[in-house]
Write an enzyme that holds these catalytic residues in place. Structure first.
Site, PDB file in Angstrom:
ATOM      1  CD  GLU A 192     -13.049   3.596  19.482  1.00  0.00           C
ATOM      2  OE1 GLU A 192     -12.246   4.034  20.330  1.00  0.00           O
ATOM      3  OE2 GLU A 192     -13.892   2.735  19.742  1.00  0.00           O
ATOM      4  CG  ASN A 269     -14.045   0.034  22.219  1.00  0.00           C
ATOM      5  OD1 ASN A 269     -13.711   1.024  22.865  1.00  0.00           O
ATOM      6  ND2 ASN A 269     -13.657  -0.157  20.968  1.00  0.00           N
ATOM      7  CG  ASP A 314     -17.078   2.468  21.435  1.00  0.00           C
ATOM      8  OD1 ASP A 314     -16.112   2.029  22.087  1.00  0.00           O
ATOM      9  OD2 ASP A 314     -17.246   3.682  21.197  1.00  0.00           O
TER      10      ASP A 314
HETATM   11 CA    CA Z   1     -14.109   3.254  22.185  1.00  0.00          CA
END
Ligand code: CA
Length: 697
Positions: A192, A269, A314
């Site tokens: 992220e 992701n 994600d």
């Molecule tokens: Ca993630």
């Protein structure tokens, strides 16, 4: 190995009766029903215990045998390892405890002393999913990226390795290491915030790095590291991905088949989420959201299966991987099963990676179906948010997240802690790589509705389920429904039982074949981790590391998680157990009177954007906390006075990192105005609706 006198005395006479693990291997785990030697009990990660003293007919007599308080009331995600009467378990900030598995008495504790402000480098709380044990050593991945080998008898450090590729990036470790053929395997988290993913193998005895497998390509000006990266690079476009990092972190699942000598790894992701920014909106972007099979001796690539080509939601494929042998169409198949975030349950041939079946186990709108011939999903227009904000099922919380599922070879069913948790994805095409500690999603900061009434409407979209899934018939056999998402991992036992902790603070047993609730008890906290079973002195125990926190309570606590208390504690049960659960410590707090400071509407609005960009991931979008970290609407008059100092780092070693690299004094004043406004909003809502205030600490 020597045991220090002080430690031996502290442990009392207990050591005399214990034989510590000499060599742990897969064949022993299969025979050794009383121990829980690996993360998923055995290398195939089925999380099935052959013990049957506790069974459907007597589970009603299960009682608490002992409890053990973990130090920090933050997210607890660990699966305990139990060997010959000793339990090894971890809590927040990677603190390891060795316990007498029959009494809960602490034998030793190891605190890796992770800097508390390391939190800014993580997406989802300072959690740890447990240790690995081999040849008298305990291995733990510390949140700051160290892999540490400890003496299993004493907790003394034997070696440390730094797993971080680049300290100018936000790497963390939250996953449990695995030990295969004398090598300790560990990946990282951080996608992220913008990192490049990989898996590293270390010599279990010395800590020397043996190999590293990258999951996404790096700087195209440099030669690819290996053939797998040469192949992967052709599926990425533009010059942004390697600046952002690309993602593909290996933060949780692994499994191993000794017969095929294949190590299976789940890959995460993209960094950023938005493929338009990451790869000019095209390309499969290998090996994002893939299951990759490697040779454990060398890290050599063997095959991959990508669950979500061109990942942009994600949709990690880091969810729990289970290996089993199933009769499919009259043929015995060696399969690999996964229910990744994207909502499809996959059955693969684990020798070749060929897709056998893929069926949705929760509502899915990003793809119509998965084509079995090509192995690819048919993506929908409704699912593409890169050209404009869309509500998509599932969202980043996933149809199933890290909470491990289990497989019962007696019923043939997989028990999935599933959930319906859609998300509204607003694109942000302007984002570029900035610096460590900041989120890079290519999506605008998540904002939730700002009144309790509006929130109730969104909350109703969120549903939790325990699903018993037949991987051969490709359908659900039974389910239990929950009011909340983010319920616990599951354990199946030979006593025809499935155990699961719940987000609403219970620990429950169901019959494995029919899903009938047979027993439940209060846990005084939300329970997320996977339970285990073991036996000591002829008595079977069921244990779980209970405690609440992680991604959903931090980032989406307003969706109901705030009602849950967070108290980190190991709970162990046995037939006729008579221990008592300590009363809950964390209590509800009344809303302090918000300051009477005059507010400027423009400053409040600027503060809303700044808050949701920099503060909302931990303290909750729209300043609605999740009950784990402070809800900033509840700031006391004293805290209102020192808010700039707190943002500058005054509480860094209490877990609140400094943000002065990205926030100026004017921004802090705007955020403060927004927080005062939100406190007044809450005061008004509470007066109008008579609603209950969320639990805060
Ligand atoms: Ca993630």
């Amino acid at each position: 190995m020597k045991i220090g006198i002080a430690t031996a005395v502290a442990a009392g006479t207990l050591f005399a009766g214990l034989v510590f693990a000499a060599v742990v291997n897969a064949s022993r785990a299969d025979k050794d029903a009383g121990n829980w030697l690996f993360h998923g009990r055995t290398y195939d990660e089925q999380r099935f215990s052959p013990l049957e003293q506790v069974k459907a007919s007597n589970v009603g007599k299960l009682g608490l045998a002992w409890t053990y308080k973990l130090d920090i009331d933050r997210g607890v995600e660990a699966t305990p390892i139990i060997v010959d009467g000793v339990m090894y378990v971890t809590g927040a900030y990677s603190i390891v405890s060795a316990l007498d598995a029959a009494t809960g008495k602490e034998l030793w504790k190891f605190d890796p002393k992770v800097p508390k402000d390391k939190d800014r480098d993580g997406c989802c709380d300072a959690v740890n999913r447990g240790v690995a044990l081999s040849n008298g050593k305990v291995y733990v991945g510390a949140y700051d990226g160290r892999l540490i080998a400890l003496n299993a008898k004493t907790g003394a450090v034997i070696w440390e390795a730094d797993t971080v590729l680049d300290h100018s990036r936000s790497y963390t470790v939250t996953g449990a290491p695995r030990v295969v053929k004398g090598k300790v395997l560990i990946g990282n988290g951080g996608a992220e915030l913008g990192v490049r993913g990989y898996l590293t193998a270390y010599d279990a005895e010395t800590g020397k790095q043996a190999w590293r497998f990258f999951t996404v390509p790096g700087d195209p000006a440099l030669p690819p590291e290996d053939k797998a990266m040469e192949m992967a690079r052709k599926t990425w476009f533009g010059d942004q991905y390697w600046k952002f990092g690309g993602g593909g972190t290996v933060w949780d699942s692994m499994a191993y088949d000794p017969e095929l000598d294949l190590l299976y790894v789940g890959v995460g992701n993209g960094s950023p989420w938005n493929r338009k920014l990451r790869s000019e909106g095209k390309g499969d972007n290998l090996f994002l959201s893939s299951i990759v099979a490697l040779r454990p001796d060398t890290g050599e690539y063997v095959w991959h299966y990508q669950t979500t080509p061109g990942e942009t939601w994600d949709f990690t494929a880091t969810q729990h991987i289970i290996l089993a042998d199933l009769d499919i169409g009259g043929t015995k198949r060696k399969v690999l099963m996964q229910a990744p975030k994207n909502g499809f349950f996959y059955v693969l041939d684990r020798a070749t990676g060929a897709l056998i079946s893929a069926d949705s186990y929760v509502p899915v709108t990003w793809a119509k179906r998965v084509d079995i011939k090509t192995g690819r999903p048919e993506q929908t227009v409704e699912g593409d948010w890169t050209g404009g904000a869309k509500l998509v099922f599932p969202g980043p919380a996933g149809g199933h997240n890290w909470q491990p599922m289990s497989y019962d070879p007696q019923t043939g069913l997989v028990y999935i802690p599933a959930q319906e948790a859609p998300a509204f994805y607003p694109p942000d095409d302007s984002q570029r790589w900035t610096s460590k500690g900041n989120w890079h999603l290519g999506a605008a900061p998540l904002a939730l509705p700002e009144t309790l009434k509006e929130l109730t409407g969104v909350q109703s979209l969120y549903k939790g389920h325990l699903i018993a899934w037949d991987p051969v018939a490709k359908k659900e056999i039974w389910r239990q429904n929950y009011d909340q998402i983010w319920n616990g991992g599951t354990l199946a036992t030979a006593g025809n039982l499935v155990f699961q902790g719940t987000a609403d603070g219970r620990f429950v047993a169901y019959s494995a074949d029919k899903g009938v609730k047979l027993w439940e008890t209060s846990a005084n906290t939300g329970v997320m981790a996977g339970p285990v079973s073991y036996s000591v002195n002829g008595e079977q125990y069921i244990a779980v590391a209970a405690g609440w926190g992680g991604a959903y309570p931090l980032a989406l606590g307003a969706m109901g998680a705030a009602k849950v208390r967070a108290e980190a504690r190991v709970l162990a049960f046995k037939l006729g157990g008579t221990a008592t659960l300590p009363p809950p410590q964390n209590s509800l707090v009344a809303l302090p009177e918000p300051p009477a400071t005059p507010l400027d509407a423009k400053a409040v609005d600027r503060g809303r954007i700044a808050y949701n960009s920099h503060c909302g991931m931990c303290h909750g979008p729209s300043a609605i906390g999740g009950g784990v970290l402070p809800d900033l609407r509840y700031l006391t008059p004293e805290k209102h006075q020192i808010i700039a100092g707190i943002v500058a780092g005054a509480y860094a070693q209490k877990g609140m990192p400094a943000f002065m690299d990205v926030l100026k004094m004017d921004d802090i004043e705007d955020i403060h105005q927004y927080l005062i406004q939100r406190a007044r909003d809450l005061k008004r809502d509470l007066a109008n609706n008579g609603a209950t205030a969320p639990a805060v600490k």
